[in-house]
Design a protein around this motif. Structure first.
Motif, PDB file in Angstrom:
ATOM      1  N   VAL A   1       0.848  -1.183   0.000  1.00 21.47           N
ATOM      2  CA  VAL A   1       0.000   0.000   0.000  1.00 21.47           C
ATOM      3  C   VAL A   1       0.887   1.238   0.000  1.00 21.47           C
ATOM      4  N   THR A   2       0.581   2.197  -0.871  1.00 18.38           N
ATOM      5  CA  THR A   2       1.226   3.503  -0.832  1.00 18.38           C
ATOM      6  C   THR A   2       0.193   4.537  -0.386  1.00 18.38           C
ATOM      7  N   TYR A   3       0.689   5.731   0.007  1.00 18.60           N
ATOM      8  CA  TYR A   3      -0.188   6.736   0.618  1.00 18.60           C
ATOM      9  C   TYR A   3      -0.064   8.077  -0.110  1.00 18.60           C
ATOM     10  N   ARG A   4      -1.185   8.771  -0.204  1.00 21.37           N
ATOM     11  CA  ARG A   4      -1.240  10.051  -0.909  1.00 21.37           C
ATOM     12  C   ARG A   4      -0.452  11.124  -0.160  1.00 21.37           C
ATOM     13  N   GLY A   5       0.384  11.844  -0.889  1.00 19.48           N
ATOM     14  CA  GLY A   5       1.062  12.996  -0.322  1.00 19.48           C
ATOM     15  C   GLY A   5       2.139  12.691   0.689  1.00 19.48           C
ATOM     16  N   VAL A   6       2.517  11.407   0.826  1.00 20.26           N
ATOM     17  CA  VAL A   6       3.558  11.033   1.799  1.00 20.26           C
ATOM     18  C   VAL A   6       4.576  10.147   1.081  1.00 20.26           C
ATOM     19  N   LYS A   7       5.561  10.755   0.488  1.00 20.70           N
ATOM     20  CA  LYS A   7       6.577  10.008  -0.242  1.00 20.70           C
ATOM     21  C   LYS A   7       7.426   9.190   0.723  1.00 20.70           C
ATOM     22  N   GLY A   8       7.596   7.909   0.402  1.00 23.68           N
ATOM     23  CA  GLY A   8       8.438   7.049   1.217  1.00 23.68           C
ATOM     24  C   GLY A   8       7.690   6.238   2.255  1.00 23.68           C
ATOM     25  N   LEU A   9       6.385   6.453   2.428  1.00 24.11           N
ATOM     26  CA  LEU A   9       5.600   5.674   3.393  1.00 24.11           C
ATOM     27  C   LEU A   9       4.930   4.509   2.678  1.00 24.11           C
ATOM     28  N   LEU A  10       5.208   3.293   3.136  1.00 24.60           N
ATOM     29  CA  LEU A  10       4.623   2.079   2.582  1.00 24.60           C
ATOM     30  C   LEU A  10       4.057   1.221   3.714  1.00 24.60           C
ATOM     31  N   ALA A  11       3.152   0.315   3.346  1.00 28.97           N
ATOM     32  CA  ALA A  11       2.625  -0.657   4.311  1.00 28.97           C
ATOM     33  C   ALA A  11       2.402  -1.963   3.578  1.00 28.97           C
ATOM     34  N   VAL A  12       2.393  -3.069   4.329  1.00 28.16           N
ATOM     35  CA  VAL A  12       2.107  -4.385   3.749  1.00 28.16           C
ATOM     36  C   VAL A  12       0.731  -4.823   4.240  1.00 28.16           C
TER      37      VAL A  12
END
Length: 413
Positions: free
Chosen positions: A168-179
């Motif tokens: 999962v990637t997140y809007r407006g937050v470069k470098g933040l990922l989740a599994v």
């Protein structure tokens, strides 16, 4: 190839968890019962896990009578497990010759400055500073669907993995990922085990599992993600092992009003966990443990009578804590070369990093999806604690049977 839950998992109900009911969460997962499923959160106020007591008042602090060898902070309080581990790492690196390149790891002392990701989300993929209170804002952000930018299948059964999971990637937050973990035919407890392991880790005061949230994900998001991959074999695998399985087991739950034509969404109960940066296999780091594949000869390094370098002693102490945790959650999917992760401290097979780990090298508990399956410790063939306890139960003396030591004097007393 793992034991299946004896009980059918019922349809997922409605919401959520708090630390006050963590015992029921763990018990229900162990019995093969699905945790209750909250509807997906679309507001900025989506709830996370309620904060627990301060680690200073939890089992993270050593018990036992005071003694000269119990490390204490400047205020005289016993150090937490994490504080003591950091102290041991620093001392082991300082004991190396000044010419040893590994001493450069001392330069990674944490300055305390927080990243932009943390300021925006409460999540810090560069540090191991976890706890119910510390994680609350991050858990809320990770599980809020309005923040999600994309969902992408991870790898393939034909390449590296046996389990189905998504990034999962997140809007407006470069470098933040989740599994994102999902229930599936071969591993039906995958997301439930991940969530329960997170709760157990924090209740025990270990605080080594990254922030983990539970939420209901619209099935259409997963279907669309698989379709975008345009891989016929991969799609066929997920059609059977994921989507058909969910329907057969009654694991889809109506919730929300975005299903089209006035119909409600079909939701899947999932876990979502913060993706940590600068993660390496233990065998590629300063804390590598001598290991031969499918051989338990490395157990001998738990014996205090066996000589160890300072770094190997720290590595074994870290592994002792991991083995104790795995014994409690019944996770048989970890060994010195599998699911055994270090943040920082890489010495070989290192990748170029955009955001390295901040602080001295340390360890994390990742990938506990195999926990809570067997309902007992009889299957823990890779776990040294299981072998040591079995030897004692069969009347073997510690001098002749396998040993398992934590080397913490306050615990021993």
């Amino acid at each position: 190839g793992r034991s299946r839950p004896s009980a059918e998992m019922p349809p997922l109900g409605s919401p959520p968890f708090s630390t006050a009911v963590s015992g029921q969460v763990v018990a229900s997962v162990s019995a093969g019962v699905a945790p209750r499923l909250p509807s997906p959160q679309h507001s900025s106020e989506s709830p996370g896990l309620e904060p627990a007591a301060s680690p200073r008042n939890s089992s993270a602090v050593w018990a036992g009578p005071p003694n000269p060898t119990t490390p204490r902070d400047e205020g005289g309080l016993p150090l937490t497990l994490a504080q003591d581990m950091e102290r041991r790492v620093r001392e082991a690196l300082q004991a190396l010759p000044s010419s040893d390149p590994l001493r450069r790891q001392l330069e990674m002392e944490d300055s305390g400055n927080r990243s932009e990701i943390f300021e925006l989300t409460g999540c810090d993929p560069q540090r191991v500073r976890f706890g119910f209170t510390e994680d609350a804002r991050c858990v809320s952000f990770l599980s809020n669907l309005s923040h999600w930018a994309s969902v992408t299948p991870m790898s393939s059964i034909f390449l590296l993995q046996r389990t189905i999971k998504f990034r999962v990637t997140y809007r407006g937050v470069k470098g933040l990922l989740a599994v994102l973990k999902v229930p599936q035919r071969k591993f039906p407890l995958e997301p439930y085990s991940e969530l329960a392991a997170y709760v157990v880790d924090h209740v025990l005061g270990l605080n080594r599992v990254p922030p983990t949230a539970w939420l209901g994900v619209p099935q259409r998001l997963l279907v669309d993600a698989v379709a975008r991959r345009k891989d016929a074999k991969y799609s066929a695998w997920l059609d059977d092992d994921l989507f058909m399985f969910l329907r057969q087991r009654g694991l889809l739950r109506a919730g929300g009003g975005n299903g089209g034509a006035g119909m409600e969404e079909e939701l899947v109960g999932c876990s979502v966990q913060l993706w940590m940066n600068d993660v390496h296999d233990r065998r590629d780091t300063v804390f590598a443990v001598p290991y031969r594949h499918l051989n338990n000869s490395w157990f001998r390094y738990f014996d205090p009578a066996v000589a160890r370098t300072p770094l190997l002693e720290v590595g074994m102490l870290q592994y002792a804590e991991m083995a104790s945790f795995d014994y409690i959650i019944d996770n048989d999917d970890r060994s010195p070369n599998k699911n055994n992760h270090i943040l920082g401290g890489c010495v070989r097979n290192c990748r170029k990093l955009v955001a390295p780990h901040l602080g001295l090298p340390t360890f994390v508990h990742l990938d506990q999806g195999s926990g809570f399956y067997h309902g007992g410790q009889g299957m823990l063939e890779r776990n040294p604690l299981r072998h040591a306890r079995a030897a004692l139960r069969h009347g073997k003396e510690l001098e002749t049977g396998p040993r398992f030591c934590l080397w913490r004097n306050a615990f021993a007393e």
